[in-house]
Design an enzyme around this catalytic site. Structure first.
Site, PDB file in Angstrom:
ATOM      1  N   LEU A   1       0.877  -1.163   0.000  1.00 25.04           N
ATOM      2  CA  LEU A   1       0.000   0.000   0.000  1.00 25.04           C
ATOM      3  C   LEU A   1       0.919   1.218   0.000  1.00 25.04           C
ATOM      4  CD1 LEU A   1      -3.036   0.651   0.120  1.00 25.04           C
ATOM      5  CD2 LEU A   1      -2.858   0.745   2.606  1.00 25.04           C
ATOM      6  N   ASP A   2       0.796   2.087  -1.003  1.00 23.05           N
ATOM      7  CA  ASP A   2       1.708   3.218  -1.165  1.00 23.05           C
ATOM      8  C   ASP A   2       1.766   4.091   0.089  1.00 23.05           C
ATOM      9  OD1 ASP A   2       2.304   2.457  -3.722  1.00 23.05           O
ATOM     10  OD2 ASP A   2       1.004   3.907  -4.699  1.00 23.05           O
TER      11      ASP A   2
END
Length: 339
Positions: free
Chosen positions: A54-55
């Site tokens: 997840l960025d």
């Protein structure tokens, strides 16, 4: 004093063999791996892994697996995802999100943001679509991540990838910021989707906010923030550790008898009258439960084909015992294997 231990410092607590899943609500600005390492340290876990990147600019659901649960992390990685995205219309950036430099700005006319116009733009990118991965991504080319080339000003040709957008719900549009709820397959780039919707509207766009709200059958319900974990003592944290089968909650389940469960754990196929199924979660009787009780423990995953229950991913007897000690038994199976 042991070598490497400094005077005045308490001895370091040993790692623990934990088995289960923590549903983390990842904060803004932290990478998935950094979040994993912080939580692993807080729980003193021997073995841990996350279930897909997840960025740093994204928040929300990040299931973290400990011990035996890491055997099922790929399940969450392959699962469909759900996001709430905020899209800034009229501004295009180099990266497709708020981290990049502004490439162009265009006027957003009232006609572009009517409910019908936005609905048409979202519908144009629903169903099976081809996406070109962004240059600012972790995909590899000749051993290097694409974002490394992008930082050097090098553009690499990327082949389109087929993804599925199961649905886009429009949550609102105000001050040229469109908010949408996206249900999609793994591998979907929401940044690219935001850019494509902006181009369809004729004004361009970039992603300014992203929050993951679901992964497979798991949602933000029961998720905990890192700040909340930091404020807890160890015993309170341990109560948040969910059984590994939370990652398999949207699969059918099969309950085996004691003899079949023992054989299944050795990798043997079992005969069944159940219909074919690509993936099921398999349970056996809880070792501490009375003979007439319906309590159960997870043994692993399998698929059913041609009247056979075929193991896919198995827990070891030690892992089963470890999960029994850590978690209460789950509810009775909905799908019971025929003897």
């Amino acid at each position: 004093m042991q070598a490497g231990q400094r005077a005045g410092r308490p001895p370091r607590k040993p790692r623990r063999a934990l088995h289960g899943v923590v549903l983390l609500d990842k904060p803004l600005g932290l990478s998935s791996n950094d979040a994993l390492q912080k939580v692993k340290w807080l729980f003193r876990a021997e073995k841990a892994g996350h279930t897909g990147t997840l960025d740093p600019l994204a928040t929300g659901l990040l299931p973290l697996c400990f011990g035996a649960a890491t055997k099922f992390s790929q399940v969450s990685l392959d699962a469909d995802k759900r996001y709430t995205a905020r899209v800034k219309l009229g501004v295009v950036t180099t990266t497709g999100d708020a981290e990049g430099e502004v490439v162009s700005t265009r006027t957003v006319t009232p006609e572009m943001t009517t409910p019908d116009s936005i609905a048409a733009a979202c519908a144009a990118f629903s169903g099976e679509i081809d996406q070109v991965p962004p240059m600012h991504s972790a995909l590899k080319h000749e051993g290097r991540a694409l974002y490394e080339y992008a930082r050097e000003g090098i553009e690499i040709e990327r082949a389109p990838r087929r993804v599925t957008i199961h649905g886009i719900d429009i949550l609102g549009c105000q001050d040229d910021v469109l908010e949408i709820d996206v249900r999609c397959s793994k591998g979907t780039y929401i940044r690219t989707l935001a850019q494509d919707i902006g181009e369809h509207l004729g004004c361009g766009a970039h992603l300014i906010g992203l929050r993951r709200t679901g992964s497979g059958g798991v949602t933000l319900d029961g998720a905990v923030t890192l700040d909340a974990l930091l404020a807890m003592d160890e015993s309170d944290r341990d109560t948040l550790l969910q059984p590994a089968d939370v990652l398999l909650s949207d699969w059918p389940d099969v309950l085996l008898g004691e003899q079949d469960a023992t054989r299944f754990l050795t990798g043997l196929r079992r005969r069944t009258k159940l219909p074919d199924a690509p993936q099921v979660r398999v349970y056996g009787p809880h070792p501490a439960a009375p003979a007439d009780a319906a309590r159960r423990v997870l043994l692993g995953s399998a698929h059913i084909q041609g009247g056979e229950l075929i193991p896919t991913r198995l827990l070891s007897p030690a892992e089963v015992q470890g999960m029994v000690l850590m978690h209460s038994a789950s509810q009775p199976a909905d799908l019971v294997a025929a003897p």
